[in-house]
Design a protein around this motif. Structure first.
Motif, PDB file in Angstrom:
ATOM      1  N   ASP A   1      -5.401  -7.991  15.711  1.00  0.00           N
ATOM      2  CA  ASP A   1      -4.138  -7.248  15.669  1.00  0.00           C
ATOM      3  C   ASP A   1      -3.077  -8.011  14.892  1.00  0.00           C
ATOM      4  OD1 ASP A   1      -2.244  -5.085  16.764  1.00  0.00           O
ATOM      5  OD2 ASP A   1      -1.306  -6.927  17.491  1.00  0.00           O
ATOM      6  N   ALA A   2      -3.019  -9.329  15.098  1.00  0.00           N
ATOM      7  CA  ALA A   2      -2.013 -10.123  14.391  1.00  0.00           C
ATOM      8  C   ALA A   2      -2.225 -10.059  12.887  1.00  0.00           C
ATOM      9  CB  ALA A   2      -2.066 -11.571  14.873  1.00  0.00           C
ATOM     10  N   ARG A   3      -3.476 -10.077  12.458  1.00  0.00           N
ATOM     11  CA  ARG A   3      -3.751  -9.998  11.025  1.00  0.00           C
ATOM     12  C   ARG A   3      -3.468  -8.613  10.472  1.00  0.00           C
ATOM     13  NH1 ARG A   3      -5.172 -14.247  12.840  1.00  0.00           N
ATOM     14  NH2 ARG A   3      -5.897 -16.041  11.641  1.00  0.00           N
ATOM     15  N   ASP A   4      -3.814  -7.590  11.238  1.00  0.00           N
ATOM     16  CA  ASP A   4      -3.548  -6.227  10.783  1.00  0.00           C
ATOM     17  C   ASP A   4      -2.054  -5.975  10.594  1.00  0.00           C
ATOM     18  OD1 ASP A   4      -6.243  -5.618  10.804  1.00  0.00           O
ATOM     19  OD2 ASP A   4      -6.210  -4.769  12.821  1.00  0.00           O
ATOM     20  N   ARG A   5      -1.248  -6.548  11.484  1.00  0.00           N
ATOM     21  CA  ARG A   5       0.187  -6.264  11.454  1.00  0.00           C
ATOM     22  C   ARG A   5       0.978  -7.213  10.550  1.00  0.00           C
ATOM     23  NH1 ARG A   5       1.889  -2.784  15.483  1.00  0.00           N
ATOM     24  NH2 ARG A   5       0.287  -2.188  16.989  1.00  0.00           N
ATOM     25  N   LEU A   6       0.484  -8.420  10.357  1.00  0.00           N
ATOM     26  CA  LEU A   6       1.262  -9.404   9.616  1.00  0.00           C
ATOM     27  C   LEU A   6       0.591  -9.907   8.340  1.00  0.00           C
ATOM     28  CD1 LEU A   6       2.684 -11.650  12.491  1.00  0.00           C
ATOM     29  CD2 LEU A   6       3.896  -9.931  11.165  1.00  0.00           C
ATOM     30  N   LEU A   7      -0.674 -10.284   8.422  1.00  0.00           N
ATOM     31  CA  LEU A   7      -1.296 -10.956   7.282  1.00  0.00           C
ATOM     32  C   LEU A   7      -1.562 -10.006   6.131  1.00  0.00           C
ATOM     33  CD1 LEU A   7      -2.449 -13.476   6.014  1.00  0.00           C
ATOM     34  CD2 LEU A   7      -4.611 -13.035   7.199  1.00  0.00           C
ATOM     35  N   TRP A   8      -2.246  -8.898   6.407  1.00  0.00           N
ATOM     36  CA  TRP A   8      -2.588  -7.988   5.310  1.00  0.00           C
ATOM     37  C   TRP A   8      -1.349  -7.431   4.611  1.00  0.00           C
ATOM     38  CZ3 TRP A   8      -6.628 -10.333   5.705  1.00  0.00           C
ATOM     39  CH2 TRP A   8      -7.570 -10.233   6.721  1.00  0.00           C
ATOM     40  N   PRO A   9      -0.328  -6.926   5.341  1.00  0.00           N
ATOM     41  CA  PRO A   9       0.860  -6.418   4.633  1.00  0.00           C
ATOM     42  C   PRO A   9       1.553  -7.482   3.787  1.00  0.00           C
ATOM     43  CG  PRO A   9       0.819  -5.607   6.891  1.00  0.00           C
ATOM     44  CD  PRO A   9      -0.260  -6.635   6.811  1.00  0.00           C
ATOM     45  N   ALA A  10       1.638  -8.723   4.313  1.00  0.00           N
ATOM     46  CA  ALA A  10       2.297  -9.781   3.546  1.00  0.00           C
ATOM     47  C   ALA A  10       1.545 -10.066   2.253  1.00  0.00           C
ATOM     48  CB  ALA A  10       2.402 -11.054   4.386  1.00  0.00           C
ATOM     49  N   LEU A  11       0.235 -10.097   2.314  1.00  0.00           N
ATOM     50  CA  LEU A  11      -0.548 -10.380   1.116  1.00  0.00           C
ATOM     51  C   LEU A  11      -0.502  -9.219   0.121  1.00  0.00           C
ATOM     52  CD1 LEU A  11      -3.653 -12.199   2.624  1.00  0.00           C
ATOM     53  CD2 LEU A  11      -1.770 -13.198   1.313  1.00  0.00           C
ATOM     54  N   LEU A  12      -0.580  -8.008   0.625  1.00  0.00           N
ATOM     55  CA  LEU A  12      -0.527  -6.852  -0.272  1.00  0.00           C
ATOM     56  C   LEU A  12       0.801  -6.789  -1.022  1.00  0.00           C
ATOM     57  CD1 LEU A  12      -2.257  -4.082   1.871  1.00  0.00           C
ATOM     58  CD2 LEU A  12      -3.105  -5.078  -0.270  1.00  0.00           C
TER      59      LEU A  12
ATOM     60  N   LEU B   1      -9.297  -7.294  -2.655  1.00  0.00           N
ATOM     61  CA  LEU B   1      -9.874  -8.171  -1.637  1.00  0.00           C
ATOM     62  C   LEU B   1      -9.210  -7.952  -0.290  1.00  0.00           C
ATOM     63  CD1 LEU B   1     -11.588 -10.553  -0.660  1.00  0.00           C
ATOM     64  CD2 LEU B   1      -9.829 -12.089  -1.597  1.00  0.00           C
ATOM     65  N   VAL B   2      -7.890  -7.846  -0.275  1.00  0.00           N
ATOM     66  CA  VAL B   2      -7.181  -7.623   0.990  1.00  0.00           C
ATOM     67  C   VAL B   2      -7.590  -6.282   1.593  1.00  0.00           C
ATOM     68  CG1 VAL B   2      -4.922  -7.389   2.086  1.00  0.00           C
ATOM     69  CG2 VAL B   2      -5.247  -9.052   0.239  1.00  0.00           C
ATOM     70  N   LEU B   3      -7.691  -5.257   0.775  1.00  0.00           N
ATOM     71  CA  LEU B   3      -8.109  -3.948   1.275  1.00  0.00           C
ATOM     72  C   LEU B   3      -9.535  -3.998   1.819  1.00  0.00           C
ATOM     73  CD1 LEU B   3      -6.594  -1.668  -1.503  1.00  0.00           C
ATOM     74  CD2 LEU B   3      -5.787  -1.924   0.859  1.00  0.00           C
ATOM     75  N   ARG B   4     -10.374  -4.805   1.207  1.00  0.00           N
ATOM     76  CA  ARG B   4     -11.738  -4.959   1.718  1.00  0.00           C
ATOM     77  C   ARG B   4     -11.726  -5.651   3.083  1.00  0.00           C
ATOM     78  NH1 ARG B   4     -13.692  -6.860  -2.534  1.00  0.00           N
ATOM     79  NH2 ARG B   4     -14.120  -9.039  -2.078  1.00  0.00           N
ATOM     80  N   MET B   5     -10.850  -6.626   3.262  1.00  0.00           N
ATOM     81  CA  MET B   5     -10.728  -7.286   4.560  1.00  0.00           C
ATOM     82  C   MET B   5     -10.234  -6.300   5.623  1.00  0.00           C
ATOM     83  SD  MET B   5     -11.769 -10.420   4.211  1.00  0.00           S
ATOM     84  CE  MET B   5     -12.975  -9.643   3.118  1.00  0.00           C
ATOM     85  N   GLN B   6      -9.299  -5.444   5.245  1.00  0.00           N
ATOM     86  CA  GLN B   6      -8.845  -4.411   6.170  1.00  0.00           C
ATOM     87  C   GLN B   6      -9.998  -3.495   6.574  1.00  0.00           C
ATOM     88  OE1 GLN B   6      -5.525  -2.791   3.787  1.00  0.00           O
ATOM     89  NE2 GLN B   6      -4.182  -3.367   5.482  1.00  0.00           N
ATOM     90  N   ALA B   7     -10.826  -3.120   5.601  1.00  0.00           N
ATOM     91  CA  ALA B   7     -11.978  -2.269   5.900  1.00  0.00           C
ATOM     92  C   ALA B   7     -12.967  -2.989   6.812  1.00  0.00           C
ATOM     93  CB  ALA B   7     -12.657  -1.841   4.596  1.00  0.00           C
ATOM     94  N   HIS B   8     -13.126  -4.287   6.622  1.00  0.00           N
ATOM     95  CA  HIS B   8     -13.980  -5.069   7.522  1.00  0.00           C
ATOM     96  C   HIS B   8     -13.479  -4.984   8.955  1.00  0.00           C
ATOM     97  CE1 HIS B   8     -15.928  -8.034   4.410  1.00  0.00           C
ATOM     98  NE2 HIS B   8     -16.197  -6.769   4.152  1.00  0.00           N
ATOM     99  N   HIS B   9     -12.168  -5.085   9.117  1.00  0.00           N
ATOM    100  CA  HIS B   9     -11.611  -5.002  10.470  1.00  0.00           C
ATOM    101  C   HIS B   9     -11.913  -3.657  11.109  1.00  0.00           C
ATOM    102  CE1 HIS B   9      -8.463  -8.418  11.099  1.00  0.00           C
ATOM    103  NE2 HIS B   9      -9.636  -8.874  10.691  1.00  0.00           N
ATOM    104  N   VAL B  10     -11.872  -2.609  10.320  1.00  0.00           N
ATOM    105  CA  VAL B  10     -12.210  -1.288  10.845  1.00  0.00           C
ATOM    106  C   VAL B  10     -13.663  -1.279  11.331  1.00  0.00           C
ATOM    107  CG1 VAL B  10     -12.524   1.143  10.252  1.00  0.00           C
ATOM    108  CG2 VAL B  10     -10.502  -0.096   9.433  1.00  0.00           C
ATOM    109  N   ARG B  11     -14.549  -1.912  10.577  1.00  0.00           N
ATOM    110  CA  ARG B  11     -15.960  -1.986  10.986  1.00  0.00           C
ATOM    111  C   ARG B  11     -16.126  -2.821  12.251  1.00  0.00           C
ATOM    112  NH1 ARG B  11     -19.323  -4.538   6.606  1.00  0.00           N
ATOM    113  NH2 ARG B  11     -21.011  -4.003   8.045  1.00  0.00           N
TER     114      ARG B  11
END
Length: 211
Positions: free
Chosen positions: A58-69, A78-88
């Motif tokens: 949850d912390a990465r979904d809310r803070l890390l991915w948006p900051a990097l994007l 790459l960041v979008l792929r990591m987000q998709a991994h979290h969904v999996r």
């Protein structure tokens, strides 16, 4: 403390989650039919593991991915792929959620085997995600995030956890760390979390996550 040093905490956390999920799968697979008490105990441990991992994600979904994007145009795929991994990973946790109640209630072999299969699948997806994040995503994050931003990410991970869950989360992350790695994690924690850990002590961490 540098952003690169803080990024190593993610490696420790992922390593620990992969190991603990594997240990739980083995222990559940070893439970004989009809042993309801043992099934109930392991079901509680598995739920604690899931809550800890969900808090971490949850912390990465809310803070890390948006900051990097917002900063990494060349790394957006790459960041979008990591987000998709979290969904999996979330989908595999949902599958474990669906399989767990039947086995916890019956300690039936068929229910146990279905749960173990979902947990093994979960661990495989988590390991795949972790490997790629360590190899490709963390160097990108270390380049673009300052140390205080990693601190905010860490603080969010632990701030919403009540004390028993905090001890479980820290116990999972630290269980297989060496002395230097434990020092790295503990000295970087928010003050409240660090005090709780030191006051209650290493010996009070949940027994089921010990090596």
């Amino acid at each position: 403390m540098t952003a690169r040093a803080n990024a190593h905490e993610t490696v420790l956390a992922h390593r620990a989650f992969c190991r603990v999920s594997g240990v739980l799968a083995m222990r559940i697979a070893a439970v004989r039919s009809g042993r309801l008490r043992r099934a109930g105990t392991l079901a509680r441990h598995l739920r604690s593991y899931q809550r800890s991992l969900r808090g971490h994600q949850d912390a990465r979904d809310r803070l890390l991915w948006p900051a990097l994007l917002a900063r990494c145009d060349l790394g957006a795929d790459l960041v979008l792929r990591m987000q998709a991994h979290h969904v999996r990973v979330t989908a595999t946790l949902a599958a474990v959620d669906a399989a767990l109640p039947d086995w916890a209630a019956t300690a039936d072999e068929d229910d146990r085997d279905r749960l173990v299969a979902t947990l093994i699948e979960h661990r495989a997806v988590l390991a795949e995600h972790s490997d790629e994040e360590h190899r490709d995503l963390l160097p990108l994050a270390a380049e673009h995030l300052a140390a205080h931003e990693w601190q905010a990410l860490r603080a969010r991970t632990v701030a919403r956890l009540p004390r028993p869950r905090l001890l479980t989360y820290l116990g999972i992350v630290l269980a297989h760390a060496d002395r230097g790695e434990r020092r790295l994690v503990l000295t970087a924690l928010p003050r409240r979390a660090r005090l709780i850990w030191y006051l209650l002590g290493w010996s009070r961490r949940p027994r089921w996550i010990r090596p």
